[in-house]
Design an enzyme around this catalytic site. Structure first.
Site, PDB file in Angstrom:
ATOM      1  N   TYR A  53       8.767  12.579 -69.742  1.00 57.17           N
ATOM      2  CA  TYR A  53       8.573  11.939 -70.694  1.00 57.17           C
ATOM      3  C   TYR A  53       9.170  12.251 -72.101  1.00 57.17           C
ATOM      4  O   TYR A  53       8.910  13.407 -72.643  1.00 57.17           O
ATOM      5  CB  TYR A  53       6.975  11.944 -71.031  1.00 57.17           C
ATOM      6  CG  TYR A  53       6.072  11.390 -69.834  1.00 57.17           C
ATOM      7  CD1 TYR A  53       6.573  10.825 -68.840  1.00 57.17           C
ATOM      8  CD2 TYR A  53       4.829  11.723 -69.836  1.00 57.17           C
ATOM      9  CE1 TYR A  53       5.966  10.381 -67.596  1.00 57.17           C
ATOM     10  CE2 TYR A  53       4.035  11.276 -68.541  1.00 57.17           C
ATOM     11  CZ  TYR A  53       4.435  10.847 -67.615  1.00 57.17           C
ATOM     12  OH  TYR A  53       3.797  10.361 -66.384  1.00 57.17           O
ATOM     13  N   HIS A 118       6.352  15.826 -59.720  1.00 50.08           N
ATOM     14  CA  HIS A 118       6.362  14.418 -60.309  1.00 50.08           C
ATOM     15  C   HIS A 118       6.433  13.428 -59.331  1.00 50.08           C
ATOM     16  O   HIS A 118       6.140  12.386 -59.277  1.00 50.08           O
ATOM     17  CB  HIS A 118       7.246  14.126 -61.385  1.00 50.08           C
ATOM     18  CG  HIS A 118       7.037  13.126 -62.273  1.00 50.08           C
ATOM     19  ND1 HIS A 118       7.370  13.290 -63.677  1.00 50.08           N
ATOM     20  CD2 HIS A 118       6.289  11.998 -62.193  1.00 50.08           C
ATOM     21  CE1 HIS A 118       6.982  12.066 -64.188  1.00 50.08           C
ATOM     22  NE2 HIS A 118       6.240  11.276 -63.525  1.00 50.08           N
TER      23      HIS A 118
END
Length: 280
Positions: A53, A118
């Site tokens: 992010y 992830h």
């Protein structure tokens, strides 16, 4: 805030704050830090982020907000549950600890409460799991888990010490209910639902809006309450404005009747067959 048990002798709040798309614009840093700090002040204790992010920017935002809240005495570190994630291309035996060290530095913490792969990449799942266990042994993370892994991946991983699986799950994406969610429930492993309001799209759902008006809530709150009503499910919607943060907290306290659940099933039917996991 209600919590559910992890299979690794811990607890996780059922509602958290997502931080996807934070940290991408330095000009918004102060505004975003203020938003995360406001969430902490109003009672959020689970904060989800990732090295992806904002290429670490979101972790910096979260870290600064936590540091300011701790200095002000607004929260104790042990009351917070911080989640971050390692990129798949970093998830090797040597790359995982290096990535974790960078995330810890950006967060300004000495421990990540839950560290996730992830999504599945080039490295064997067993290798990533080995690296994760080493981080647990060193006290750098409290628990480890995965994200965007479906049932076959979880069976291949075969790790009872995997604490959670974070996937896209909402009324618009009920696919995990067919096999993944029952598999996780059978092992006491929470499903962490990201984008539980379909990135806000469910707020405009006409059927949910009609139901919500009868309850004096919003369609988004109804959609989130439905996710939180599912046993063994944690939701981490992104919310920057205080209004949305408070709405989401209120949704966590909303109890749905059997009739309402049945009506929602008619509006958004459960899956009748296996389908690939959706990803954002």
């Amino acid at each position: 805030m209600r919590t559910i048990d992890l299979p690794t002798q811990g607890k996780i709040p059922v509602l958290g704050l997502g931080t996807w798309r934070l940290g991408e614009d330095p000009a918004l840093r102060r505004e975003e830090v203020t938003a995360v700090r406001a969430a902490i002040a109003m009672g959020y204790r689970l904060i989800d982020t990732a090295e992806m992010y904002g290429e670490g920017g979101a972790e910096q935002v979260v870290g600064q907000a936590i540091a300011e809240a701790l200095r002000a005495g607004e929260v104790r570190r042990e009351a917070l549950f911080v989640v971050s994630k390692v990129y798949p291309h970093n998830a090797s035996r040597r790359g995982t600890p290096a990535a974790c060290a960078r995330s810890l530095a950006r967060l300004g913490l000495d421990r990540i409460d839950l560290y996730l792969l992830h999504w599945r990449g080039q490295f064997p799942l067993a290798e990533t799991a080995e690296a994760m266990r080493s981080l647990v042994d060193k006290g750098l993370i409290a628990h480890w888990g995965v994200s965007n892994l479906d049932t076959a991946d979880m069976e291949e991983l075969a790790a009872p010490d995997c604490a959670a699986d974070q996937v896209y799950y909402s009324l618009g994406e009920r696919g995990p209910e067919f096999s993944l969610l029952p598999w996780l429930r059978g092992r006491g492993m929470p499903l962490m639902a990201y984008s539980p309001i379909d990135q806000g799209a469910l707020a405009e759902d006409a059927g949910l809006q009609n139901m919500a008006r009868r309850r004096g809530v919003t369609a988004a709150q109804l959609a989130l309450a439905w996710v939180l009503a599912q046993p063994g499910v944690v939701a981490i919607p992104k919310a920057v404005s205080e209004t949305h943060q408070r709405d989401n907290l209120a949704a966590a306290a909303l109890s749905l009747s059997a009739d309402e659940l049945a009506e929602i099933d008619r509006l958004h039917p459960p899956p009748r067959r296996k389908k690939p996991l959706s990803m954002i």
